[in-house]
Design a protein around this motif. Structure first.
Motif, PDB file in Angstrom:
ATOM      1  N   PRO A  15      -4.284 -13.557 -14.384  1.00 16.64           N
ATOM      2  CA  PRO A  15      -4.914 -13.449 -15.713  1.00 16.64           C
ATOM      3  C   PRO A  15      -5.872 -14.600 -16.001  1.00 16.64           C
ATOM      4  O   PRO A  15      -5.739 -15.686 -15.429  1.00 16.64           O
ATOM      5  CB  PRO A  15      -3.725 -13.495 -16.670  1.00 16.64           C
ATOM      6  N   PRO A  17      -7.031 -17.395 -18.565  1.00 14.86           N
ATOM      7  CA  PRO A  17      -6.404 -18.048 -19.728  1.00 14.86           C
ATOM      8  C   PRO A  17      -7.236 -17.844 -20.992  1.00 14.86           C
ATOM      9  O   PRO A  17      -8.457 -17.632 -20.911  1.00 14.86           O
ATOM     10  CB  PRO A  17      -6.351 -19.523 -19.334  1.00 14.86           C
ATOM     11  N   PRO A  18      -6.609 -17.913 -22.158  1.00 10.40           N
ATOM     12  CA  PRO A  18      -7.366 -17.748 -23.412  1.00 10.40           C
ATOM     13  C   PRO A  18      -8.438 -18.834 -23.562  1.00 10.40           C
ATOM     14  O   PRO A  18      -8.282 -19.941 -23.041  1.00 10.40           O
ATOM     15  CB  PRO A  18      -6.295 -17.914 -24.491  1.00 10.40           C
ATOM     16  N   HIS A  42       1.408 -11.487 -17.749  1.00 10.48           N
ATOM     17  CA  HIS A  42       1.127 -10.275 -16.986  1.00 10.48           C
ATOM     18  C   HIS A  42      -0.193 -10.444 -16.244  1.00 10.48           C
ATOM     19  O   HIS A  42      -1.067 -11.199 -16.656  1.00 10.48           O
ATOM     20  CB  HIS A  42       1.022  -9.086 -17.931  1.00 10.48           C
ATOM     21  N   PHE A  58      -8.630  -5.565 -17.689  1.00  9.75           N
ATOM     22  CA  PHE A  58      -7.680  -5.498 -18.805  1.00  9.75           C
ATOM     23  C   PHE A  58      -6.496  -6.416 -18.531  1.00  9.75           C
ATOM     24  O   PHE A  58      -5.924  -6.405 -17.449  1.00  9.75           O
ATOM     25  CB  PHE A  58      -7.180  -4.063 -18.987  1.00  9.75           C
ATOM     26  N   SER A  60      -3.243  -8.702 -21.085  1.00  7.59           N
ATOM     27  CA  SER A  60      -2.533  -8.534 -22.362  1.00  7.59           C
ATOM     28  C   SER A  60      -3.362  -8.910 -23.577  1.00  7.59           C
ATOM     29  O   SER A  60      -3.139  -8.400 -24.672  1.00  7.59           O
ATOM     30  CB  SER A  60      -1.244  -9.349 -22.354  1.00  7.59           C
ATOM     31  N   ASP A  61      -4.344  -9.800 -23.419  1.00  3.43           N
ATOM     32  CA  ASP A  61      -5.119 -10.222 -24.588  1.00  3.43           C
ATOM     33  C   ASP A  61      -6.626 -10.061 -24.403  1.00  3.43           C
ATOM     34  O   ASP A  61      -7.397 -10.625 -25.171  1.00  3.43           O
ATOM     35  CB  ASP A  61      -4.799 -11.684 -24.934  1.00  3.43           C
ATOM     36  N   ARG A  62      -7.048  -9.289 -23.406  1.00  3.21           N
ATOM     37  CA  ARG A  62      -8.488  -9.159 -23.178  1.00  3.21           C
ATOM     38  C   ARG A  62      -8.863  -7.782 -22.669  1.00  3.21           C
ATOM     39  O   ARG A  62      -8.108  -7.179 -21.914  1.00  3.21           O
ATOM     40  CB  ARG A  62      -8.962 -10.122 -22.082  1.00  3.21           C
ATOM     41  N   LEU A  63     -10.057  -7.360 -23.065  1.00  7.67           N
ATOM     42  CA  LEU A  63     -10.693  -6.198 -22.442  1.00  7.67           C
ATOM     43  C   LEU A  63     -12.107  -6.630 -22.074  1.00  7.67           C
ATOM     44  O   LEU A  63     -12.843  -7.148 -22.915  1.00  7.67           O
ATOM     45  CB  LEU A  63     -10.738  -5.015 -23.409  1.00  7.67           C
ATOM     46  N   ARG A 107      -6.872  -6.110 -33.264  1.00  7.19           N
ATOM     47  CA  ARG A 107      -7.389  -7.213 -34.088  1.00  7.19           C
ATOM     48  C   ARG A 107      -8.090  -8.183 -33.151  1.00  7.19           C
ATOM     49  O   ARG A 107      -7.431  -8.927 -32.418  1.00  7.19           O
ATOM     50  CB  ARG A 107      -6.250  -7.913 -34.838  1.00  7.19           C
ATOM     51  N   ILE A 108      -9.384  -8.159 -33.178  1.00  7.93           N
ATOM     52  CA  ILE A 108     -10.157  -8.914 -32.189  1.00  7.93           C
ATOM     53  C   ILE A 108     -10.438 -10.318 -32.729  1.00  7.93           C
ATOM     54  O   ILE A 108     -10.977 -10.480 -33.824  1.00  7.93           O
ATOM     55  CB  ILE A 108     -11.470  -8.169 -31.854  1.00  7.93           C
ATOM     56  N   ASN A 109     -10.048 -11.322 -31.939  1.00 11.18           N
ATOM     57  CA  ASN A 109     -10.195 -12.702 -32.431  1.00 11.18           C
ATOM     58  C   ASN A 109     -11.250 -13.508 -31.688  1.00 11.18           C
ATOM     59  O   ASN A 109     -11.531 -14.649 -32.072  1.00 11.18           O
ATOM     60  CB  ASN A 109      -8.845 -13.435 -32.403  1.00 11.18           C
ATOM     61  N   GLN A 110     -11.831 -12.968 -30.636  1.00 11.27           N
ATOM     62  CA  GLN A 110     -12.836 -13.710 -29.884  1.00 11.27           C
ATOM     63  C   GLN A 110     -13.666 -12.726 -29.060  1.00 11.27           C
ATOM     64  O   GLN A 110     -13.131 -11.762 -28.513  1.00 11.27           O
ATOM     65  CB  GLN A 110     -12.144 -14.722 -28.948  1.00 11.27           C
TER      66      GLN A 110
ATOM     67  N   ALA B   4     -13.895  -8.619 -25.231  1.00 14.10           N
ATOM     68  CA  ALA B   4     -13.282  -8.744 -26.550  1.00 14.10           C
ATOM     69  C   ALA B   4     -11.838  -9.142 -26.338  1.00 14.10           C
ATOM     70  O   ALA B   4     -11.202  -8.717 -25.388  1.00 14.10           O
ATOM     71  CB  ALA B   4     -13.360  -7.440 -27.313  1.00 14.10           C
ATOM     72  N   PHE B   5     -11.347  -9.976 -27.199  1.00 14.41           N
ATOM     73  CA  PHE B   5      -9.980 -10.455 -27.095  1.00 14.41           C
ATOM     74  C   PHE B   5      -9.174  -9.893 -28.256  1.00 14.41           C
ATOM     75  O   PHE B   5      -9.690  -9.665 -29.324  1.00 14.41           O
ATOM     76  CB  PHE B   5      -9.919 -11.985 -27.226  1.00 14.41           C
ATOM     77  N   SER B   6      -7.927  -9.731 -28.040  1.00 10.41           N
ATOM     78  CA  SER B   6      -7.029  -9.381 -29.132  1.00 10.41           C
ATOM     79  C   SER B   6      -5.688 -10.025 -28.840  1.00 10.41           C
ATOM     80  O   SER B   6      -5.422 -10.418 -27.718  1.00 10.41           O
ATOM     81  CB  SER B   6      -6.867  -7.871 -29.239  1.00 10.41           C
ATOM     82  N   PHE B  10       0.650  -7.348 -26.896  1.00  8.04           N
ATOM     83  CA  PHE B  10       1.457  -7.577 -25.704  1.00  8.04           C
ATOM     84  C   PHE B  10       1.820  -9.045 -25.629  1.00  8.04           C
ATOM     85  O   PHE B  10       1.057  -9.849 -25.148  1.00  8.04           O
ATOM     86  CB  PHE B  10       0.681  -7.191 -24.446  1.00  8.04           C
ATOM     87  N   SER B  19       2.325 -12.770 -11.517  1.00 10.35           N
ATOM     88  CA  SER B  19       1.168 -13.647 -11.398  1.00 10.35           C
ATOM     89  C   SER B  19       1.542 -15.110 -11.224  1.00 10.35           C
ATOM     90  O   SER B  19       0.895 -15.827 -10.491  1.00 10.35           O
ATOM     91  CB  SER B  19       0.269 -13.492 -12.621  1.00 10.35           C
ATOM     92  N   TYR B  67      -2.873 -21.985 -27.259  1.00 12.60           N
ATOM     93  CA  TYR B  67      -4.201 -22.294 -26.718  1.00 12.60           C
ATOM     94  C   TYR B  67      -5.203 -22.579 -27.831  1.00 12.60           C
ATOM     95  O   TYR B  67      -6.033 -23.482 -27.734  1.00 12.60           O
ATOM     96  CB  TYR B  67      -4.703 -21.133 -25.847  1.00 12.60           C
ATOM     97  N   ASN B 113      -7.704 -18.317 -35.198  1.00 12.26           N
ATOM     98  CA  ASN B 113      -8.646 -18.111 -36.311  1.00 12.26           C
ATOM     99  C   ASN B 113      -7.966 -17.872 -37.660  1.00 12.26           C
ATOM    100  O   ASN B 113      -8.615 -17.411 -38.602  1.00 12.26           O
ATOM    101  CB  ASN B 113      -9.614 -16.946 -36.036  1.00 12.26           C
TER     102      ASN B 113
END
Lengths: 229, 157
Positions: A15, A17-18, A42, A58, A60-63, A107-110, B4-6, B10, B19, B67, B113
């Motif tokens: 993955p 990282p954020p 994941h 894809f 857990s926190d990104r597309l 809910r998109i944060n970035q 895009a992040f969410s 999950f 991983s 983070y 945020n």
């Protein structure tokens, strides 16, 4: 399965990282990236098109949706307008899927949009430094180079919402010929967490990237591209 | 690349992990920086809290929230600034807190945020504001807090 028709090939990776853009103290030096990777996460899944030139990533926190030229020089960039429509459809598809699981919208944060350009120096008539307005290294024979700078992106109320990040690095292509890799990214928080505002941020980011690319590259470079287009 | 992040759908689970395993767990720090290393270690501890760490059903701090907090705190690292206390919340949230004789600052990070900032100044006046990703206001608070704190220490000495 989501995206299976258009992206039938599946691969697995570690993955990403954020990454969040935040603002406070003026940045006085280079950005120091640090973080922690001790939490179980994941994997990231890559869904590739049959031609492998487009992929959805894809985790857990990104597309992510990527287009890449690959080794096929005939492969033409489908243009931003087409890619953003595809990405919009993919986001809404994911949203519907998630709503069935969670009864909650994404809910998109970035958001982030990145353009990576490879400028071949093989047989080039002009010095590497002459591609850019921001460098003056004429006759200075460097072994390799790396340049990074950032600019703030401001919202309608003039508060910072994101950053434009420009990176220029020297590399070798697959046959060992020198090239410059120019990577321009716009990253930041959308106005709200909605898909519409996320897409809006990406469109604004794309416009800023196009503008910055024109600003940092020289007239000599524009003339070369004009000739080769 | 379009991204895009969410967060929230999950949460990282501790099952079916392919991983990263414990032997590869490590802290990444670009250079020796005790302030950052302390923050990173504490955040690392908070994301590893067991479910129910409070004796009830509290969750560990969300990975994305940790983070974001790290990114936020790098924007607040003014010279001489103490490492804040990092206190976990029960819903995957956390608070970064500075307490001195001349006042207190608390930043409640609900999610990336989504930050509730609270400042009690040396005149016992309270300021409270909701922030997203711009912490310029908090830099001013911290400078006042640390400046006043240093002045108080000098007076006491």
């Amino acid at each position: 399965m989501l995206y299976q028709d258009q992206f039938p090939i599946v691969e697995e990776r570690q993955p990403i990282p954020p990454a969040f853009e935040t603002f406070g103290l003026p940045q006085r030096g280079p950005r120091v990236e640090f973080g922690f990777v001790s939490c179980a996460l994941h994997n990231r899944f890559l869904f590739l098109s049959r031609e492998k030139d487009q992929l959805i990533q894809f985790q857990s926190d990104r597309l992510l949706h990527n287009w890449r030229k690959g080794l096929n020089t005939e492969n033409e960039y489908p243009r931003f307008e087409s890619l953003i429509k595809d990405f919009e459809a993919e986001l809404y598809l994911l949203n519907e899927y998630m709503k069935n699981l969670n009864t909650q919208d994404l809910r998109i944060n970035q958001c982030e949009i990145t353009y990576t350009n490879q400028i071949s120096l093989k047989g080039s008539q002009i010095y590497p430094s002459q591609w850019f307005r921001i460098m003056g290294l004429d006759d200075f024979n460097v072994e390799n180079m790396s340049l990074t700078f950032t600019k703030l992106i401001h919202g309608s109320d003039n508060s910072p919402t994101g950053r434009l990040i420009c990176e220029v690095n020297s590399q070798l292509d697959s046959v060992g010929a020198p090239l410059l890799v120019v990577q321009l990214s716009a990253r930041g928080a959308p106005r709200s967490t909605s898909i519409a505002d996320a897409l809006d941020f990406l469109c604004i980011g794309r416009d800023l990237i196009v503008k910055m690319f024109a600003e940092i590259t020289s007239k000599a470079a524009h003339a070369v591209w004009e000739r080769t287009q | 690349m379009i991204t895009a992040f969410s967060e929230g759908f999950f949460s990282p689970r501790r099952t079916n992990v392919t991983s990263l395993d414990a032997s590869r767990s490590h802290v990444l720090v670009a250079e020796h920086d005790p302030w950052s290393e302390t923050v990173v270690r504490r955040l690392d501890d908070l994301v590893h809290l067991p479910i129910g760490w409070d004796g009830y059903a509290a969750r560990p701090v969300q990975f994305s929230t940790a983070y974001f907090t790290l990114s936020m705190l790098t924007q607040l690292k003014i010279p001489g600034c103490e490492v804040p206390q990092l206190v976990p919340g029960v819903n995957g949230d956390l608070q970064a807190e500075w307490h001195t004789e001349s006042g207190s600052i608390e930043l409640h990070v609900l999610a990336p945020n989504r930050v509730e900032a609270w400042y009690l100044d040396h005149d016992q006046q309270v300021k409270e504001v909701a922030l997203t990703n711009d912490f310029t206001l908090v830099v001013g608070w911290l400078e006042s807090l640390m400046g006043n704190g240093r002045a108080a220490e000098a007076t006491a000495a």
